[in-house]
Design an enzyme around this catalytic site. Structure first.
Site, PDB file in Angstrom:
ATOM      1  N   ASP A 276       0.854  -1.195   0.000  1.00  0.00           N
ATOM      2  CA  ASP A 276       0.000   0.000   0.000  1.00  0.00           C
ATOM      3  C   ASP A 276       0.892   1.249   0.000  1.00  0.00           C
ATOM      4  O   ASP A 276       1.858   1.323   0.766  1.00  0.00           O
ATOM      5  CB  ASP A 276      -0.875  -0.037   1.265  1.00  0.00           C
ATOM      6  CG  ASP A 276      -1.933   1.046   1.295  1.00  0.00           C
ATOM      7  OD1 ASP A 276      -2.360   1.492   0.216  1.00  0.00           O
ATOM      8  OD2 ASP A 276      -2.357   1.415   2.416  1.00  0.00           O
TER       9      ASP A 276
ATOM     10  N   ALA B 166     -11.768   6.261   3.393  1.00  0.00           N
ATOM     11  CA  ALA B 166     -13.218   6.354   3.608  1.00  0.00           C
ATOM     12  C   ALA B 166     -13.645   5.476   4.781  1.00  0.00           C
ATOM     13  O   ALA B 166     -14.793   5.076   4.879  1.00  0.00           O
ATOM     14  CB  ALA B 166     -13.967   5.958   2.341  1.00  0.00           C
TER      15      ALA B 166
ATOM     16  N   ASN C  84     -10.015   0.781   0.899  1.00  0.00           N
ATOM     17  CA  ASN C  84      -8.900   0.617   1.834  1.00  0.00           C
ATOM     18  C   ASN C  84      -9.367   0.969   3.244  1.00  0.00           C
ATOM     19  O   ASN C  84     -10.029   1.997   3.434  1.00  0.00           O
ATOM     20  CB  ASN C  84      -7.755   1.566   1.460  1.00  0.00           C
ATOM     21  CG  ASN C  84      -6.902   1.011   0.349  1.00  0.00           C
ATOM     22  OD1 ASN C  84      -7.335   0.131  -0.376  1.00  0.00           O
ATOM     23  ND2 ASN C  84      -5.698   1.527   0.210  1.00  0.00           N
TER      24      ASN C  84
HETATM   25  P1  13P Z   1      -8.521   5.300   6.237  1.00  0.00           P
HETATM   26  O1  13P Z   1      -7.607   6.242   6.953  1.00  0.00           O
HETATM   27  O2  13P Z   1      -9.831   5.951   5.923  1.00  0.00           O
HETATM   28  O3  13P Z   1      -8.676   4.011   6.939  1.00  0.00           O
HETATM   29  O4  13P Z   1      -7.834   4.989   4.831  1.00  0.00           O
HETATM   30  C1  13P Z   1      -7.014   3.860   4.687  1.00  0.00           C
HETATM   31  C2  13P Z   1      -6.185   3.893   3.455  1.00  0.00           C
HETATM   32  O5  13P Z   1      -6.480   4.542   2.480  1.00  0.00           O
HETATM   33  C3  13P Z   1      -4.974   3.063   3.455  1.00  0.00           C
HETATM   34  O6  13P Z   1      -4.268   3.184   2.266  1.00  0.00           O
HETATM   35 ZN    ZN Z   2      -4.484   5.124   1.385  1.00  0.00          ZN
END
Ligand code: 13P
Ligand code: ZN
Length: 293
Positions: A83, A211, A231
């Site tokens: 990620d 989100a 995510n």
């Molecule tokens: P959040 O902070 O909303 O959980 O987003 C997670 C995310 O985009 C990880 O890459």
């Molecule tokens: Zn992210």
């Protein structure tokens, strides 16, 4: 069954649901994510950031996830994903470890630079059968966007998105439609029309970062308009930390397992809630056997 994210998300796009991509940092979050997916028979993405690779050891955590998935959940479709890889270097490192799927996040760079590196990533990754997520527009971190915010500045331009996918060859695209990492006191309404436009023009599956704290109705609406992956990081952290804090304050525990055990259960509950919301329950069947070596 270890798969790449493209395989999971193409099917989700075709069938109109979304896959959860949950961030792990350790054994407890990994186990909670996999158990949640198993209980609901849902395909799942377990993802590791560049920062977590430095924290836990990229190789150590990758093989922890992989071993747990293969040994305890051999017929559950699981993707392991890097990620927010911010450079070609880190993407190459992840692919050399064995990640079947990576994100190159060049969203903070000018378009030409984002495209230039994303293309190099795609070339390197595709030669090894690894799928690539790119990002256009910018999903900010809420800690950075205090005060008056012009959210339009962050949003993905639909026509540019089409060009970006064509110019880079990426397999999935992260979009910005008013989403932001972290938990917000205030945030804009999602730009649903922008999402529908992007979705009608772009052929690859669309991913939504940032989100975690959206109300359920918003989540359902963006799935309907073409989001195939969410995510989830902050919601996991809050569940984990809340349970540990409770165990320390209320019970005065000192055995590490007594502290993180409840945290693991709290994360599993939260991940199951998200999977149901993303309409992923019962979608684990119908995948071909492992594509990753
Ligand atoms: P959040 O902070 O909303 O959980 O987003 C997670 C995310 O985009 C990880 O890459
Ligand atoms: Zn992210």
């Amino acid at each position: 069954m270890i798969l790449d994210t493209k395989t999971l998300l193409v099917k989700a796009k075709e069938e109109g649901y979304a896959v959860g991509a949950f961030n792990t940092v350790n054994l407890e979050t990994t186990k909670a994510i996999l158990n949640a997916a198993e209980e609901l028979r849902a395909p799942v993405i377990v993802q590791i950031t560049e920062k977590t690779m430095d924290y836990a050891g990229g190789r150590a955590l990758y093989f922890l996830v992989r071993n747990m998935a293969e040994f305890y959940h051999p017929d559950l479709p699981v993707a392991i994903h890097l990620d927010h890889g911010k450079s070609l270097d880190v993407v190459e490192r992840a692919i050399e470890i064995g990640f079947p799927s990576v994100m190159y996040d060049g969203s903070r760079h000018p378009y030409v630079d984002n495209v230039r590196v994303a293309r190099q990533v795609v070339e390197f990754a595709h030669a090894k059968g690894v799928s690539v997520q790119g990002e256009l527009g910018n999903v900010p971190y809420l800690s950075e966007v205090r005060g008056e915010v012009d959210w339009d500045e962050y949003m993905t331009d639909p026509d540019e998105a089409v060009r970006f996918v064509g110019d880079t060859g990426i397999d999935t695209l992260a979009v910005a439609i008013g989403n932001a990492h972290g938990f917000a006191m205030e945030r804009p309404e999602p730009d649903y029309d922008r999402l529908s436009k992007i979705s009608s023009l772009v052929s690859v599956p669309l991913v939504l970062h940032g989100a975690s704290d959206w109300e359920d109705g918003k989540v359902t609406e963006v799935i309907r308009r073409g989001i195939s992956c969410f995510n989830v990081d902050t919601a996991i952290k809050l569940a984990f930390i809340g349970a540990v804090t409770h165990a320390v304050e209320e019970n005065g525990k000192t055995d590490i397992r007594d502290l993180v055990g409840p945290a693991m259960e709290a994360v599993q509950t939260e991940v199951m809630r998200k999977i149901r919301l993303f309409e992923g329950e019962g979608k684990a069947e119908g995948f071909a056997s492992s594509v990753a070596s």
